[in-house]
Design a protein around this motif. Structure first.
Motif, short mmCIF file in Angstrom:
data_model
loop_
_atom_site.label_atom_id
_atom_site.label_comp_id
_atom_site.label_asym_id
_atom_site.label_seq_id
_atom_site.Cartn_x
_atom_site.Cartn_y
_atom_site.Cartn_z
N UNK A 12 -29.96 38.95 23.82
CA UNK A 12 -28.95 39.00 23.95
C UNK A 12 -28.25 39.63 23.08
N UNK A 13 -28.51 39.51 22.17
CA UNK A 13 -28.31 39.57 20.87
C UNK A 13 -28.39 40.98 20.69
N UNK B 299 -16.94 38.63 19.35
CA UNK B 299 -16.14 38.54 21.23
C UNK B 299 -17.85 38.49 22.34
N UNK B 300 -18.43 39.14 21.42
CA UNK B 300 -19.42 39.23 23.17
C UNK B 300 -20.46 37.79 22.63
N UNK B 301 -20.82 37.51 21.20
CA UNK B 301 -21.84 36.90 21.39
C UNK B 301 -20.42 35.37 21.37
N UNK B 302 -19.27 35.25 21.38
CA UNK B 302 -18.65 34.06 21.60
C UNK B 302 -18.77 33.71 22.52
N UNK C 114 -23.14 29.30 14.85
CA UNK C 114 -23.03 29.52 14.07
C UNK C 114 -24.36 30.35 13.60
N UNK C 115 -25.44 30.16 13.75
CA UNK C 115 -26.41 30.81 13.05
C UNK C 115 -26.62 32.00 13.83
N UNK C 116 -26.45 32.01 14.82
CA UNK C 116 -26.56 33.44 15.82
C UNK C 116 -25.21 34.45 15.37
#
Length: 432
Positions: free
Chosen positions: A143-144, A157-160, A350-352
């Motif tokens: 996903x990342x 934004x997308x990670x959040x 946070x770690x992502x």
């Protein structure tokens, strides 16, 4: 790291991708919006396989005749699968493309959740669970990568967004499993089976996404553009040589240890303290639901800071207070401890986020994501098993809770190291 610096890092990647993939304009106009929905749906499916079992763990243990040690093994399986299958994600992504692999991962999640409730023994239950968890492992890592590839200017934004969806799926399964099970007749098998429907919906959406992405890649290959060049997983730095990569991997491992111990054992801790099964499930949901707003806030906050160590320290302190509360007054302050542990579990977004900040290039993000997550989950494997064994042989939660609190000390230290303003490319001597 400031907003301007984050944009500076992202802009070259986006520009290189635009140059290397002129077929981007040939992508159907619906792909971007539908992909956002697909990412959210995939994230929603990344934890219900685990937290739905946590809510019905006692009934499942009794129904399958599990001992405390075997039950501890079951709670260790997620970390094992995430480590073993997560490390294969870059190779599969290089061969089939990240979108196709995520689609296959969602199919594996659905299949495992459909099969698992019909198992007659612990071995069959474990095998079906492993199938679902293999799909989750691949999706965790990729996903990342998909976000970096398709939304290079909106990484934060997308990670959040998908971190928030992941937390929502986690808390929804924890809160709704017991009430829905009761409403559907009280069988733990039915309670676990119903979560397969959410995974089936995700598969149905990812199928056209995968087809569209595949056609775009073929068009790029025909044009000689080399679509995969922008996110090659066989290029980039050798992450195992980076101290920051190891700090991230170990931090990821310790936060995963705490998270899966919490998801697997927190309801049992409350039930042993005299809390009802339904209330214990809701308390787990409270812990998980804290990640919904914070999973969206923390990536943005971390992206604006040059050093994220302060966030890691704050989250760790919340966890220490929560574990101390469970040790001294588990039932009396149950709601407070659930809230505090929920904040502490937000070490995951946070770690992502730090994985994206600690690498400059798309290739670096792929490698760092696979390394940190696979190594981290490998580190986390013994935790739930040790907790289950200590619980069985000590006859209570005092010793397991002391260990859980103790693990937060090195987690905090590693978070400070991982949060330093540096990249794996700089540490490995790789030039832009």
């Amino acid at each position: 790291m400031s907003d301007e610096e984050t944009k500076t890092l992202d802009r070259p990647a986006a520009d290189r991708a635009a140059v290397a993939t002129p077929h981007a304009t040939a992508r159907p106009t619906w792909l971007g919006p539908v992909l956002i929905v697909g990412i959210v749906l995939a994230a929603l499916n990344l934890r219900p396989a685990i937290t739905s079992l946590g809510a019905l763990f006692e009934e499942t243990r009794t129904g399958l005749g599990m001992s405390g040690t075997v039950a501890g093994l079951i709670t260790s399986v997620p970390a094992l699968c995430f480590a073993v299958f997560g490390v294969t994600a870059p190779r599969l992504s290089r061969r089939f493309g990240p979108v196709a692999v995520v689609c296959a991962g969602m199919a594996a999640v659905a299949a495992g959740l459909l099969i698992r409730p019909f198992a007659d023994g612990a071995a069959g239950f474990l095998a079906a669970s492993a199938l679902s968890l293999a799909g989750i492992a691949l999706t965790n890592v990729l996903l990342p990568v998909i976000v970096k590839r398709y939304f290079p200017d909106r990484v934060g934004t997308m990670t959040g967004l998908y971190s928030m969806a992941l937390a929502a799926g986690t808390s929804l399964a924890a809160a709704a499993t017991v009430p829905l099970t009761d409403a559907l007749g009280g069988s733990w098998r039915t309670g676990l089976l119903m979560w397969a429907s959410l995974a089936v919906v995700a598969v149905l959406l990812w199928l056209p996404i995968a087809r569209a992405a595949r056609r775009a890649d073929r068009a790029a290959a025909a044009a000689g553009s080399g679509a995969s060049a922008a996110v090659r997983t066989d290029a980039g730095p050798r992450v195992a040589r980076s101290r920051t990569a190891w700090a991230l991997a170990c931090y990821f491992g310790l936060q995963a240890t705490g998270a899966y111990i919490t998801m697997g054992w927190l309801p049992q801790i409350f039930r042993d303290a005299g809390v009802s099964a339904s209330t214990a499930g809701v308390l787990l949901a409270v812990t998980m639901v804290m990640g919904v707003p914070l999973a969206f806030v923390i990536p943005g906050l971390a992206g604006r800071m040059r050093n994220q160590g302060a966030i890691a320290v704050t989250l760790g302190v919340f966890g220490l207070i929560g574990y101390l509360g469970l040790y001294f007054a588990p039932a009396a302050g149950a709601w407070a401890w659930a809230l505090l542990l929920g904040v502490s579990n937000c070490a995951f977004p946070l770690v992502i986020t730090m994985i994206g900040l600690r690498a400059k290039s798309p290739a670096g993000v792929v490698k760092l994501s696979a390394f940190a997550q696979s190594t981290g989950y490998l580190i986390s494997i013994p935790g739930p098993l040790v907790i289950g064994t200590l619980y069985q042989h000590s006859g209570g939660w005092d010793l397991p809770l002391a260990l859980m609190a103790g693990l937060l000390v090195p987690q905090i230290a590693l978070g400070v190291l991982a949060g330093r303003d540096r990249t794996i490319e700089d540490e490995c001597g790789v030039r832009d």
